[in-house]
Motif scaffolding. Structure first.
Motif, PDB file in Angstrom:
ATOM      1  N   ILE A  94      64.130  95.392  36.904  1.00 56.66           N
ATOM      2  CA  ILE A  94      63.160  94.547  37.603  1.00 56.66           C
ATOM      3  C   ILE A  94      63.876  93.445  38.388  1.00 56.66           C
ATOM      4  CG2 ILE A  94      61.339  92.826  37.237  1.00 56.66           C
ATOM      5  CD1 ILE A  94      60.328  94.627  34.945  1.00 56.66           C
ATOM      6  N   LEU A  95      64.893  92.851  37.780  1.00 56.05           N
ATOM      7  CA  LEU A  95      65.624  91.774  38.449  1.00 56.05           C
ATOM      8  C   LEU A  95      66.454  92.271  39.630  1.00 56.05           C
ATOM      9  CD1 LEU A  95      66.794  89.712  35.367  1.00 56.05           C
ATOM     10  CD2 LEU A  95      64.972  89.157  36.974  1.00 56.05           C
ATOM     11  N   GLY A  96      66.921  93.484  39.547  1.00 51.32           N
ATOM     12  CA  GLY A  96      67.710  94.072  40.627  1.00 51.32           C
ATOM     13  C   GLY A  96      68.073  95.492  40.236  1.00 51.32           C
ATOM     14  N   VAL A  97      67.971  96.403  41.149  1.00 51.91           N
ATOM     15  CA  VAL A  97      68.180  97.814  40.829  1.00 51.91           C
ATOM     16  C   VAL A  97      69.631  98.092  40.435  1.00 51.91           C
ATOM     17  CG1 VAL A  97      68.052 100.154  41.745  1.00 51.91           C
ATOM     18  CG2 VAL A  97      66.287  98.502  42.327  1.00 51.91           C
ATOM     19  N   ILE A  98      70.571  97.466  41.107  1.00 47.57           N
ATOM     20  CA  ILE A  98      71.986  97.725  40.839  1.00 47.57           C
ATOM     21  C   ILE A  98      72.381  97.344  39.407  1.00 47.57           C
ATOM     22  CG2 ILE A  98      74.361  97.203  41.552  1.00 47.57           C
ATOM     23  CD1 ILE A  98      72.793  98.979  43.521  1.00 47.57           C
ATOM     24  N   PRO A  99      71.977  96.168  38.892  1.00 50.50           N
ATOM     25  CA  PRO A  99      72.298  95.879  37.489  1.00 50.50           C
ATOM     26  C   PRO A  99      71.682  96.878  36.514  1.00 50.50           C
ATOM     27  CG  PRO A  99      71.676  93.871  38.601  1.00 50.50           C
ATOM     28  CD  PRO A  99      71.399  95.004  39.548  1.00 50.50           C
ATOM     29  N   GLY A 100      70.494  97.369  36.826  1.00 48.90           N
ATOM     30  CA  GLY A 100      69.860  98.374  35.980  1.00 48.90           C
ATOM     31  C   GLY A 100      70.630  99.688  35.972  1.00 48.90           C
ATOM     32  N   ILE A 101      71.140 100.064  37.124  1.00 46.47           N
ATOM     33  CA  ILE A 101      71.925 101.295  37.225  1.00 46.47           C
ATOM     34  C   ILE A 101      73.240 101.141  36.470  1.00 46.47           C
ATOM     35  CG2 ILE A 101      73.213 102.758  38.838  1.00 46.47           C
ATOM     36  CD1 ILE A 101      70.965 102.248  40.876  1.00 46.47           C
ATOM     37  N   ILE A 102      73.902 100.007  36.629  1.00 47.55           N
ATOM     38  CA  ILE A 102      75.161  99.774  35.928  1.00 47.55           C
ATOM     39  C   ILE A 102      74.945  99.799  34.423  1.00 47.55           C
ATOM     40  CG2 ILE A 102      76.957  98.049  35.481  1.00 47.55           C
ATOM     41  CD1 ILE A 102      76.617  97.218  38.461  1.00 47.55           C
ATOM     42  N   HIS A 103      73.887  99.157  33.957  1.00 49.09           N
ATOM     43  CA  HIS A 103      73.586  99.149  32.523  1.00 49.09           C
ATOM     44  C   HIS A 103      73.266 100.558  32.032  1.00 49.09           C
ATOM     45  CE1 HIS A 103      70.978  98.501  28.942  1.00 49.09           C
ATOM     46  NE2 HIS A 103      71.971  97.685  28.647  1.00 49.09           N
ATOM     47  N   ALA A 104      72.553 101.342  32.823  1.00 53.43           N
ATOM     48  CA  ALA A 104      72.240 102.714  32.420  1.00 53.43           C
ATOM     49  C   ALA A 104      73.504 103.544  32.259  1.00 53.43           C
ATOM     50  CB  ALA A 104      71.312 103.366  33.444  1.00 53.43           C
ATOM     51  N   PHE A 105      74.445 103.405  33.175  1.00 54.64           N
ATOM     52  CA  PHE A 105      75.707 104.131  33.046  1.00 54.64           C
ATOM     53  C   PHE A 105      76.474 103.662  31.829  1.00 54.64           C
ATOM     54  CE2 PHE A 105      75.252 105.506  37.502  1.00 54.64           C
ATOM     55  CZ  PHE A 105      75.662 106.816  37.371  1.00 54.64           C
ATOM     56  N   TYR A 106      76.450 102.355  31.557  1.00 51.26           N
ATOM     57  CA  TYR A 106      77.139 101.820  30.380  1.00 51.26           C
ATOM     58  C   TYR A 106      76.535 102.362  29.085  1.00 51.26           C
ATOM     59  CZ  TYR A 106      78.676  98.518  26.849  1.00 51.26           C
ATOM     60  OH  TYR A 106      79.181  97.963  25.711  1.00 51.26           O
ATOM     61  N   VAL A 107      75.221 102.344  28.992  1.00 44.57           N
ATOM     62  CA  VAL A 107      74.547 102.778  27.770  1.00 44.57           C
ATOM     63  C   VAL A 107      74.705 104.276  27.554  1.00 44.57           C
ATOM     64  CG1 VAL A 107      72.264 103.060  26.713  1.00 44.57           C
ATOM     65  CG2 VAL A 107      72.904 100.884  27.730  1.00 44.57           C
ATOM     66  N   THR A 108      74.582 105.066  28.595  1.00 46.02           N
ATOM     67  CA  THR A 108      74.661 106.525  28.417  1.00 46.02           C
ATOM     68  C   THR A 108      76.094 107.009  28.221  1.00 46.02           C
ATOM     69  OG1 THR A 108      74.637 106.863  30.819  1.00 46.02           O
ATOM     70  CG2 THR A 108      72.530 106.993  29.659  1.00 46.02           C
ATOM     71  N   SER A 109      77.083 106.178  28.552  1.00 41.47           N
ATOM     72  CA  SER A 109      78.467 106.612  28.364  1.00 41.47           C
ATOM     73  C   SER A 109      78.990 106.293  26.968  1.00 41.47           C
ATOM     74  CB  SER A 109      79.380 105.971  29.397  1.00 41.47           C
ATOM     75  OG  SER A 109      79.466 104.588  29.181  1.00 41.47           O
ATOM     76  N   ARG A 110      78.280 105.455  26.199  1.00 39.67           N
ATOM     77  CA  ARG A 110      78.710 105.108  24.839  1.00 39.67           C
ATOM     78  C   ARG A 110      78.417 106.220  23.898  1.00 39.67           C
ATOM     79  NH1 ARG A 110      76.060  99.868  22.772  1.00 39.67           N
ATOM     80  NH2 ARG A 110      74.436 100.130  24.262  1.00 39.67           N
TER      81      ARG A 110
END
Length: 51
Positions: free
Chosen positions: A35-51
């Motif tokens: 919601i705050l910004g699409v790019i931070p959401g995408i970065i967080h999604a890659f971080y979470v799914t790579s763990r």
């Protein structure tokens, strides 16, 4: 990480996190970041799914 996961991370980050980690704190954080910004959401999604 498969092609479908990468595409979901880019186009629907909260759905990708929900499918990989379930409904929890990671999903809430990702929704807020998206919601705050699409790019931070995408970065967080890659971080979470790579763990």
């Amino acid at each position: 990480m498969g092609l479908i996961t990468i595409l979901l991370n880019i186009f629907l980050p909260p759905l990708s996190v929900a499918l990989n980690k379930g409904i929890g704190m990671d999903l809430l954080i990702n929704i807020l970041l998206t919601i705050l910004g699409v790019i931070p959401g995408i970065i967080h999604a890659f971080y979470v799914t790579s763990r």
